[in-house]
Design a protein around this motif. Structure first.
Motif, PDB file in Angstrom:
ATOM      1  N   SER A 117      40.408  86.618   9.507  1.00 31.41           N
ATOM      2  CA  SER A 117      41.051  85.814   8.502  1.00 31.41           C
ATOM      3  C   SER A 117      42.482  85.593   8.949  1.00 31.41           C
ATOM      4  CB  SER A 117      41.091  86.824   7.330  1.00 31.41           C
ATOM      5  OG  SER A 117      41.760  86.262   6.414  1.00 31.41           O
ATOM      6  N   GLY A 118      42.990  84.352   8.676  1.00 31.95           N
ATOM      7  CA  GLY A 118      44.279  83.827   9.247  1.00 31.95           C
ATOM      8  C   GLY A 118      44.290  83.533  10.555  1.00 31.95           C
ATOM      9  N   CYS A 119      43.210  83.288  11.239  1.00 29.61           N
ATOM     10  CA  CYS A 119      43.288  82.763  12.927  1.00 29.61           C
ATOM     11  C   CYS A 119      43.383  81.081  12.660  1.00 29.61           C
ATOM     12  CB  CYS A 119      42.048  83.233  13.532  1.00 29.61           C
ATOM     13  SG  CYS A 119      40.648  82.586  13.168  1.00 29.61           S
ATOM     14  N   GLY A 120      43.265  80.507  11.696  1.00 33.66           N
ATOM     15  CA  GLY A 120      43.424  79.013  11.644  1.00 33.66           C
ATOM     16  C   GLY A 120      42.197  78.094  11.476  1.00 33.66           C
ATOM     17  N   LYS A 121      41.089  78.960  10.796  1.00 32.07           N
ATOM     18  CA  LYS A 121      39.754  78.413  10.738  1.00 32.07           C
ATOM     19  C   LYS A 121      39.705  77.226   9.691  1.00 32.07           C
ATOM     20  CE  LYS A 121      37.415  82.198   9.864  1.00 32.07           C
ATOM     21  NZ  LYS A 121      38.688  83.178   9.778  1.00 32.07           N
ATOM     22  N   SER A 122      40.409  77.578   8.543  1.00 32.28           N
ATOM     23  CA  SER A 122      40.333  76.549   7.340  1.00 32.28           C
ATOM     24  C   SER A 122      41.343  75.477   7.579  1.00 32.28           C
ATOM     25  CB  SER A 122      40.640  77.246   6.429  1.00 32.28           C
ATOM     26  OG  SER A 122      39.720  78.401   5.713  1.00 32.28           O
ATOM     27  N   THR A 123      42.412  75.968   8.280  1.00 31.58           N
ATOM     28  CA  THR A 123      43.395  74.829   8.801  1.00 31.58           C
ATOM     29  C   THR A 123      42.798  73.627   9.824  1.00 31.58           C
ATOM     30  OG1 THR A 123      45.040  76.311   8.791  1.00 31.58           O
ATOM     31  CG2 THR A 123      45.551  74.154  10.171  1.00 31.58           C
ATOM     32  N   LEU A 124      41.857  74.225  10.440  1.00 30.86           N
ATOM     33  CA  LEU A 124      41.110  73.426  11.459  1.00 30.86           C
ATOM     34  C   LEU A 124      40.247  72.594  10.765  1.00 30.86           C
ATOM     35  CD1 LEU A 124      40.446  72.887  14.601  1.00 30.86           C
ATOM     36  CD2 LEU A 124      38.216  74.062  13.918  1.00 30.86           C
ATOM     37  N   ALA A 125      39.551  72.979   9.625  1.00 28.77           N
ATOM     38  CA  ALA A 125      38.636  72.295   8.789  1.00 28.77           C
ATOM     39  C   ALA A 125      39.124  71.060   8.083  1.00 28.77           C
ATOM     40  CB  ALA A 125      37.880  73.254   7.681  1.00 28.77           C
ATOM     41  N   ARG A 126      40.671  71.483   7.453  1.00 26.42           N
ATOM     42  CA  ARG A 126      41.337  70.217   6.741  1.00 26.42           C
ATOM     43  C   ARG A 126      41.910  69.357   7.602  1.00 26.42           C
ATOM     44  NH1 ARG A 126      43.878  75.020   4.473  1.00 26.42           N
ATOM     45  NH2 ARG A 126      45.734  74.755   5.978  1.00 26.42           N
ATOM     46  N   LEU A 127      42.148  69.698   8.888  1.00 27.03           N
ATOM     47  CA  LEU A 127      42.531  68.549   9.900  1.00 27.03           C
ATOM     48  C   LEU A 127      41.111  67.296  10.106  1.00 27.03           C
ATOM     49  CD1 LEU A 127      44.724  70.147  12.428  1.00 27.03           C
ATOM     50  CD2 LEU A 127      45.311  69.100  10.344  1.00 27.03           C
TER      51      LEU A 127
ATOM     52  N   SER B  90      51.298  88.410  13.710  1.00 25.42           N
ATOM     53  CA  SER B  90      51.445  87.464  12.861  1.00 25.42           C
ATOM     54  C   SER B  90      51.526  86.161  13.503  1.00 25.42           C
ATOM     55  CB  SER B  90      52.828  87.699  12.428  1.00 25.42           C
ATOM     56  OG  SER B  90      53.391  86.477  11.651  1.00 25.42           O
ATOM     57  N   PRO B  91      50.951  85.218  12.835  1.00 29.65           N
ATOM     58  CA  PRO B  91      51.057  83.581  13.685  1.00 29.65           C
ATOM     59  C   PRO B  91      52.435  83.265  13.552  1.00 29.65           C
ATOM     60  CG  PRO B  91      49.892  83.722  11.538  1.00 29.65           C
ATOM     61  CD  PRO B  91      50.218  85.059  11.700  1.00 29.65           C
ATOM     62  N   ILE B  92      53.354  84.043  12.787  1.00 32.55           N
ATOM     63  CA  ILE B  92      54.538  83.298  12.634  1.00 32.55           C
ATOM     64  C   ILE B  92      55.436  83.507  13.862  1.00 32.55           C
ATOM     65  CG2 ILE B  92      56.970  83.782  11.502  1.00 32.55           C
ATOM     66  CD1 ILE B  92      55.721  84.212   9.037  1.00 32.55           C
TER      67      ILE B  92
HETATM   68  P1  ADP Z   1      41.528  81.290   8.174  1.00 33.92           P
HETATM   69  O1  ADP Z   1      40.934  80.172   7.518  1.00 33.92           O
HETATM   70  O2  ADP Z   1      41.147  81.855   9.722  1.00 33.92           O
HETATM   71  O3  ADP Z   1      41.699  82.309   7.297  1.00 33.92           O
HETATM   72  P2  ADP Z   1      44.037  79.510   7.817  1.00 33.92           P
HETATM   73  O4  ADP Z   1      43.648  78.338   8.651  1.00 33.92           O
HETATM   74  O5  ADP Z   1      43.896  79.530   6.402  1.00 33.92           O
HETATM   75  O6  ADP Z   1      43.192  80.711   8.486  1.00 33.92           O
HETATM   76  O7  ADP Z   1      45.326  80.068   7.992  1.00 33.92           O
HETATM   77  C1  ADP Z   1      45.998  80.025   9.477  1.00 33.92           C
HETATM   78  C2  ADP Z   1      47.641  80.678   9.179  1.00 33.92           C
HETATM   79  O8  ADP Z   1      48.336  79.449   8.831  1.00 33.92           O
HETATM   80  C3  ADP Z   1      47.805  81.687   8.223  1.00 33.92           C
HETATM   81  O9  ADP Z   1      48.729  82.584   8.722  1.00 33.92           O
HETATM   82  C4  ADP Z   1      48.014  81.082   6.743  1.00 33.92           C
HETATM   83  O10 ADP Z   1      48.929  81.905   6.278  1.00 33.92           O
HETATM   84  C5  ADP Z   1      49.031  79.912   7.813  1.00 33.92           C
HETATM   85  N1  ADP Z   1      48.827  78.594   6.711  1.00 33.92           N
HETATM   86  C6  ADP Z   1      47.715  77.941   6.270  1.00 33.92           C
HETATM   87  N2  ADP Z   1      47.937  76.719   5.543  1.00 33.92           N
HETATM   88  C7  ADP Z   1      49.416  77.052   5.498  1.00 33.92           C
HETATM   89  C8  ADP Z   1      50.477  76.175   4.888  1.00 33.92           C
HETATM   90  N3  ADP Z   1      50.065  75.066   4.061  1.00 33.92           N
HETATM   91  N4  ADP Z   1      51.813  76.550   4.588  1.00 33.92           N
HETATM   92  C9  ADP Z   1      52.065  77.681   5.391  1.00 33.92           C
HETATM   93  N5  ADP Z   1      51.166  78.509   6.205  1.00 33.92           N
HETATM   94  C10 ADP Z   1      49.961  78.131   6.216  1.00 33.92           C
END
Ligand code: ADP
Length: 318
Positions: free
Chosen positions: A51-61, A276-278
């Motif tokens: 969780s938090g590795c960026g999978k859903s972000t990739l899907a949104r892109l 942390s990804p920060i």
């Molecule tokens: P996963 O789907 O693998 O759980 P996410 O793609 O949801 O991971 O999130 C990856 C990282 O980016 C997490 O640390 C999350 O908190 C951060 N993140 C995702 N979307 C946003 C956003 N809109 N603003 C700030 N941080 C975000």
């Protein structure tokens, strides 16, 4: 000619965030830091990671809901921003994790499934009604279920409705984001089998996202392993399972219990939290937790190497 449906190249997505409620200083979440992937026509690519590795972000892109800071996503050979949005929304569909919140509770199942068809004017009212009934049968439900509301169904049945909605527009790619994580184990296999049957029938490609490598390697032709916004290893499922190269992949595989007392695990369980990804660690982001870490691992990110045909790894061990 390659038969890639989806080609993701060097994708970066960083989010500015404030560091605290009263703080004016900004930090950056590095959600994706150079992801390269492809999905062929008709295949399932599993994307696995914590969780938090960026999978859903990739899907949104991929769906074009967000734009990358750097890198490209090509779908059917054309970059996402060049697609007509309405056309793209037909060709790429999603099935989400939680069937309890992803279906509008105030809409009858007929409306849930037919929404896209109505928006895209894909037939007369009676044609759409007939199509919804066919779709319900294709996902193992009954035509009369069209007149019910989502709350009248179990979690597994709701996910069947979500699958019917996803395939209603004849997409080429379905992104399944943790599609069975919210379901009872006994129901998971039924939904996974349904996805497989539907894939063959509709010639679909899947990007199958999950934190669970056991599920991913079961349903996928190829698997990509992600850690803190980077791909660590990717290969055919069988090859990843029989010959895991990256220490992170090995720890994920060893977290899958094997009912055999003679079985030898490759590594000890992961210790420590995901960084942390920060402010991800310099070099390879896995190095603080890696049992094989060397000096170079904290300095530079390893190149992507092809160790066997289509078996890639990013690790200084190789
Ligand atoms: P996963 O789907 O693998 O759980 P996410 O793609 O949801 O991971 O999130 C990856 C990282 O980016 C997490 O640390 C999350 O908190 C951060 N993140 C995702 N979307 C946003 C956003 N809109 N603003 C700030 N941080 C975000």
């Amino acid at each position: 000619m390659n038969n890639f449906l989806l080609e993701i190249s060097d994708l970066h997505r960083h989010y500015p965030v404030s560091t605290g409620p009263f703080s004016l200083s900004k930090a950056t979440v590095k959600a994706l830091s150079g992801v390269t992937l492809y999905v062929r026509k008709g295949e399932t690519l599993g994307l696995v990671g914590e969780s938090g590795c960026g999978k859903s972000t990739l899907a949104r892109l991929v769906t074009g809901l967000e734009s990358p800071d750097r890198g490209t996503v090509r779908f059917s050979g054309k970059e996402i921003p060049l697609w007509d949005r309405s056309e793209l929304s037909k060709k790429i569909q999603m099935v989400f994790q939680d069937p309890y919140s992803s279906l509008n509770p105030r809409q009858k199942v007929h409306n849930v499934i037919s929404e896209g068809m109505r928006i895209h004017k894909m037939g007369s009212t009676s044609e759409i009604r007939k199509r919804v009934e066919e779709l319900l049968e294709q996902v193992g439900l009954r035509p009369e279920h069209a007149e019910r509301y989502p709350h009248e169904f179990s979690g597994g049945q709701r996910q069947r409705i979500a699958v019917a909605r996803a395939i209603a527009l004849n997409p080429d790619l379905v992104i399944c984001d943790e599609p069975v994580s919210a379901l009872d184990v006994s129901v998971q296999a039924q939904v996974l089998n349904l996805l497989k049957t539907i894939q063959a029938e509709f010639e679909l490609s899947y990007l199958f996202i999950s934190h669970d490598l056991a599920i991913v390697s079961h349903v996928s032709d190829r698997v990509a392993v992600m850690y803190l916004g980077r791909i660590m290893e990717s290969s055919a499922s069988q090859s990843l399972y029989s010959n895991p190269l990256h220490p992170y992949t090995r720890t994920l595989l060893d977290a899958i219990p094997v009912p055999d007392p003679e079985y030898e695990y490759h590594s000890s369980p992961l210790t420590g939290d995901t960084p942390s990804p920060i402010s991800p660690p310099e070099g390879c982001p896995f190095h603080p937790r890696c049992p094989h870490a060397m000096k170079i691992c904290s300095e530079t990110f390893p190149h992507w190497k092809e160790m066997e045909p289509e078996h890639f790894v990013s690790c200084h061990l190789y």
